[in-house]
Each structure stands twice: as C-alpha cells, then as structure tokens.
Design a protein around this motif. Structure first.
Motif, PDB file in Angstrom:
ATOM      1  N   SER A   9      17.472  28.050  37.455  1.00 14.11           N
ATOM      2  CA  SER A   9      16.279  28.098  38.147  1.00 14.11           C
ATOM      3  C   SER A   9      16.124  29.762  38.853  1.00 14.11           C
ATOM      4  O   SER A   9      15.014  30.109  39.058  1.00 14.11           O
ATOM      5  N   GLY A  10      17.245  30.454  39.064  1.00 15.58           N
ATOM      6  CA  GLY A  10      17.100  31.631  39.727  1.00 15.58           C
ATOM      7  C   GLY A  10      17.024  31.662  41.186  1.00 15.58           C
ATOM      8  O   GLY A  10      17.097  32.542  41.811  1.00 15.58           O
ATOM      9  N   VAL A  11      17.256  30.148  41.696  1.00 14.69           N
ATOM     10  CA  VAL A  11      16.972  30.069  43.111  1.00 14.69           C
ATOM     11  C   VAL A  11      18.685  30.319  43.492  1.00 14.69           C
ATOM     12  O   VAL A  11      19.639  29.550  43.183  1.00 14.69           O
ATOM     13  N   GLU A  12      18.719  31.127  44.621  1.00 18.93           N
ATOM     14  CA  GLU A  12      20.003  31.439  45.177  1.00 18.93           C
ATOM     15  C   GLU A  12      20.440  30.425  46.481  1.00 18.93           C
ATOM     16  O   GLU A  12      19.549  30.374  47.276  1.00 18.93           O
ATOM     17  N   VAL A  13      21.714  30.521  46.616  1.00 15.97           N
ATOM     18  CA  VAL A  13      21.943  29.458  47.826  1.00 15.97           C
ATOM     19  C   VAL A  13      23.396  30.123  48.256  1.00 15.97           C
ATOM     20  O   VAL A  13      24.152  30.663  47.628  1.00 15.97           O
ATOM     21  N   ALA A 171      12.996  24.760  42.111  1.00 21.76           N
ATOM     22  CA  ALA A 171      14.059  23.754  41.469  1.00 21.76           C
ATOM     23  C   ALA A 171      13.960  22.247  41.832  1.00 21.76           C
ATOM     24  O   ALA A 171      13.279  22.235  42.736  1.00 21.76           O
ATOM     25  N   ILE A 172      14.378  21.379  40.919  1.00 17.54           N
ATOM     26  CA  ILE A 172      14.254  20.097  41.147  1.00 17.54           C
ATOM     27  C   ILE A 172      15.775  19.355  40.751  1.00 17.54           C
ATOM     28  O   ILE A 172      16.443  20.080  40.287  1.00 17.54           O
ATOM     29  N   GLY A 173      15.793  18.206  41.374  1.00 12.26           N
ATOM     30  CA  GLY A 173      17.026  17.518  41.161  1.00 12.26           C
ATOM     31  C   GLY A 173      17.068  16.036  41.937  1.00 12.26           C
ATOM     32  O   GLY A 173      16.203  15.656  42.193  1.00 12.26           O
ATOM     33  N   ASP A 190      15.988  17.556  32.791  1.00  8.48           N
ATOM     34  CA  ASP A 190      16.210  19.095  32.988  1.00  8.48           C
ATOM     35  C   ASP A 190      16.111  19.410  34.395  1.00  8.48           C
ATOM     36  O   ASP A 190      15.743  20.547  34.708  1.00  8.48           O
ATOM     37  N   VAL A 191      17.363  18.709  35.301  1.00 11.64           N
ATOM     38  CA  VAL A 191      17.188  18.985  36.490  1.00 11.64           C
ATOM     39  C   VAL A 191      17.987  20.611  36.703  1.00 11.64           C
ATOM     40  O   VAL A 191      18.630  20.674  35.793  1.00 11.64           O
ATOM     41  N   ASP A 192      17.748  21.087  37.893  1.00 11.19           N
ATOM     42  CA  ASP A 192      18.424  22.417  37.979  1.00 11.19           C
ATOM     43  C   ASP A 192      19.567  22.223  38.643  1.00 11.19           C
ATOM     44  O   ASP A 192      20.563  23.054  38.469  1.00 11.19           O
ATOM     45  N   MET A 193      19.653  21.140  39.543  1.00 11.20           N
ATOM     46  CA  MET A 193      21.022  20.781  40.411  1.00 11.20           C
ATOM     47  C   MET A 193      20.927  19.397  40.780  1.00 11.20           C
ATOM     48  O   MET A 193      19.957  18.715  40.601  1.00 11.20           O
ATOM     49  N   VAL A 194      22.186  18.986  41.169  1.00 14.03           N
ATOM     50  CA  VAL A 194      22.129  17.588  41.846  1.00 14.03           C
ATOM     51  C   VAL A 194      22.976  17.902  43.250  1.00 14.03           C
ATOM     52  O   VAL A 194      23.794  18.792  43.305  1.00 14.03           O
ATOM     53  N   GLY A 219      24.722  23.422  32.306  1.00 14.04           N
ATOM     54  CA  GLY A 219      24.283  24.578  33.080  1.00 14.04           C
ATOM     55  C   GLY A 219      23.662  24.340  34.376  1.00 14.04           C
ATOM     56  O   GLY A 219      22.739  25.085  34.438  1.00 14.04           O
ATOM     57  N   ALA A 220      23.824  23.050  34.675  1.00 14.34           N
ATOM     58  CA  ALA A 220      23.323  22.579  36.020  1.00 14.34           C
ATOM     59  C   ALA A 220      24.263  22.863  37.274  1.00 14.34           C
ATOM     60  O   ALA A 220      25.425  22.763  36.891  1.00 14.34           O
ATOM     61  N   ALA A 221      23.549  22.944  38.215  1.00 13.41           N
ATOM     62  CA  ALA A 221      24.363  23.249  39.476  1.00 13.41           C
ATOM     63  C   ALA A 221      24.757  21.828  40.308  1.00 13.41           C
ATOM     64  O   ALA A 221      23.894  21.023  40.124  1.00 13.41           O
TER      65      ALA A 221
END
Length: 333
Positions: A9-13, A171-173, A190-194, A219-221
C-alpha cells in the motif's frame, strides 16, 4: 521509532502503534483530559500509528483520538478505523444507563448494529469521519466479521476495495481475534493488512501456522494486537485475565515461568511480549492499548528495551517457546 510498510500500500506505520479502546473508557472511566494526555504522550514517544473503531466506547474513542490529532500534521501519522458495527442513537435496551455490557464505562447514548452490507461500510466510514473530525483515514478494517463471513466477503470487502480504488482510503483489511478467517482474507482477497489480536504472543503462536506464512507469501502485512493477552502477560497473578476472562491455572504458570526467565536475564516479561511479534517478517507493528500518559510512556520505554538473546535461547531450551518461532536477534526486533 522504526517504521514499516503495510503490504504494497505504501502506508507506513510506526513499529509501536496506539490502540484507543482504553482512552474510550475500557472497563473504567477515562476523562477527556486523561485521554488527550495519553495521545500527546504517544506522539512525544514517536508513535505515529493510531487505531480506533466505532465499537470502542460507542464512538468516544474516535472522538477523542480525532480531537487529540487534529492539530498534528495530517501526513505525519497513520490512522485506521473499522467498519461492521454502526452506531444508532439510544440504548440497546430500555433502561440501559451505560455501555458496561460491552466493557466500556460510558453512558449508553448509542447502541451497535451489525452491518456488513456495501452501503453499511460506506456509511460507517462517513460516520467515523464525522466523529473523528478529520477528512480521511488511511486504513479501513472490517471489524470482527466472525458470524458474518459470507456477507463480509461478498458485500463488505468489495465495498472496501472500491473505497481504496477511489482513493478514499489508502489501505484495507480486517481485524479479528481469530486466524482462520484472517488467513482467508489474505489468501482470497487483495487486503493490504490484517490486524490479528491475541493470536501471536508469548503464550499463543497460532498465527504462525497459517496466517503469518500466507501473509508473507502474499505480501500482506500483519499488525499484532493483544500482545499482553488482555492482561496475563502484563501482570501474571491469580485472577489475571486471558482473552477477557480469568486465566486458566496452566497458562498462569507458564506466564510466571516466562516472567521469571526474563528477570533472570535482566529484562521484563512485558518487554519480551512486545519484542517477540516484530521478529516475524510479516509483522509490521505491535498495537498496544493504553489509558494514560504514564502507561504510554511505559510501553514506549519497554518497546525500546533490548531483550537479551539468552532469554530466547532459554525459552526454547525449556519448551516455553517452540523452536520454529522467529525471535529477535542482537537484542532487538
């Protein structure tokens, strides 16, 4: 503080995230000033990832974190909220005065209604933005769809995917306390994260069986929540809670054994509990709940504390940690 990216996603945490159920008044009341001080302390500690939900104190958590972040540079932090429970005015039952049935010490001004329809997801996000007082969130998670699986996959997830395609969210999850359905989300969508709560901790590594390898492959977080297992790994003692109920004697004994080992190596059980999940390459962040500035500062200090390699070696040698569980190397994750 170290940062990691949520999938593609390019979203940083930030590696340490701030969960907001506590500042909403989980179990006991928290004043608005105390909540603001907790968020301020998180910011001062370098925490730049904040997670909330309508469910948390029937909207109080969203209002409080939104107000506390309102004067921060919007591009300087990542904010996630959830959808699946919409809030309706008035108590769920006539005569209900507070939200204690759901664990929150707040007046029963609203009640929750499950809604995983496509329209419900969009409306939920719009309502969250109003409570937050912000123009956007970065991440939208489907919240606890355990008993609504098919609707979550056929209606709610496609709606979230459209919101991402439209640029409404980045981003979604999904966020849950179990691994089976999260693994399905990672494998079949195609979730970016869970967000996986309580299933990748010093006491429970069930996420290692399917979820974490699948997330790494796809490749999901994964964000690890509930790393203290609702209290047992924070303060193991008779009567301590595990998964929101009294801890079984066997798990209490195991937690005490890990605590004793940590202390022998000059560290703490809580520091080890925070460090372990981040050693897995699929885990982007550890999410901790705090209800006061002091608790935030304590967690931030623990997260920065090196955990000796010798502790992990002892836990493996004594069977308190399975040999296939990744551990931090060189004293930190």
């Amino acid at each position: 503080m170290r940062t990691r990216t949520l999938g593609r996603s390019g979203v940083e945490v930030s590696a340490l995230g701030f969960g907001t159920a506590g500042i909403g008044g989980l179990y006991t009341p928290v004043t608005g000033d105390e909540a603001r001080a907790a968020v301020d302390a998180a910011w001062d500690a370098g925490i730049r990832y904040y997670d909330t939900a309508p469910h948390y104190a029937i909207g109080h958590a969203e209002r409080r974190v939104g107000a506390a972040l309102a004067d921060r540079p919007r591009d300087a932090y990542t904010l996630s909220t959830k959808a699946g429970r919409r809030l309706m005015a008035g108590p769920a039952r006539p005569g209900d005065r507070d939200d204690s049935a759901h664990g929150f010490a707040v007046p029963a001004t609203h009640h929750r209604v499950w809604d995983f329809t496509a329209d419900g997801i969009r409306r939920s996000l719009h309502e969250s933005l109003e409570r937050l007082g912000l123009d956007r969130v970065d991440v939208l998670l489907l919240h606890d769809p355990d008993d609504h699986g098919e609707q979550a996959f056929t209606e709610a997830y496609p709606a979230a995917e459209r919101l991402r395609a439209e640029g409404v969210v980045r981003a979604i999850g999904a966020g849950m306390n179990q691994t089976a359905m999260l693994t399905r989300f990672v494998r079949d969508t195609d979730v970016d994260m869970v967000l996986c709560a309580g299933r990748y901790t010093l006491l429970d590594q069930s996420a290692l069986t399917g979820l974490l390898p699948e997330a790494e492959r796809r490749g999901a977080a994964v964000v690890a929540g509930g790393v203290f297992n609702s209290g047992l790994l924070a303060d193991p003692r008779p009567g301590a809670t595990y998964d929101y109920t009294t801890a079984p004697p066997g798990l209490l004994e195991r937690a005490l054994a890990v605590k004793a080992a940590a202390e022998r190596h000059g560290t703490t059980l809580r520091a080890a509990a925070l460090a372990l999940p981040l050693a897995h390459p699929a885990v982007a962040a550890v999410l901790v709940g705090a209800r006061s500035a002091a608790e935030v500062r304590d967690c931030a200090a623990l997260a920065a504390e090196p955990v000796p390699d010798a502790l992990w070696q002892e836990l493996r040698a004594t069977g308190l940690l399975a040999p296939d569980v990744p551990v931090p190397e060189g004293g930190s994750a």
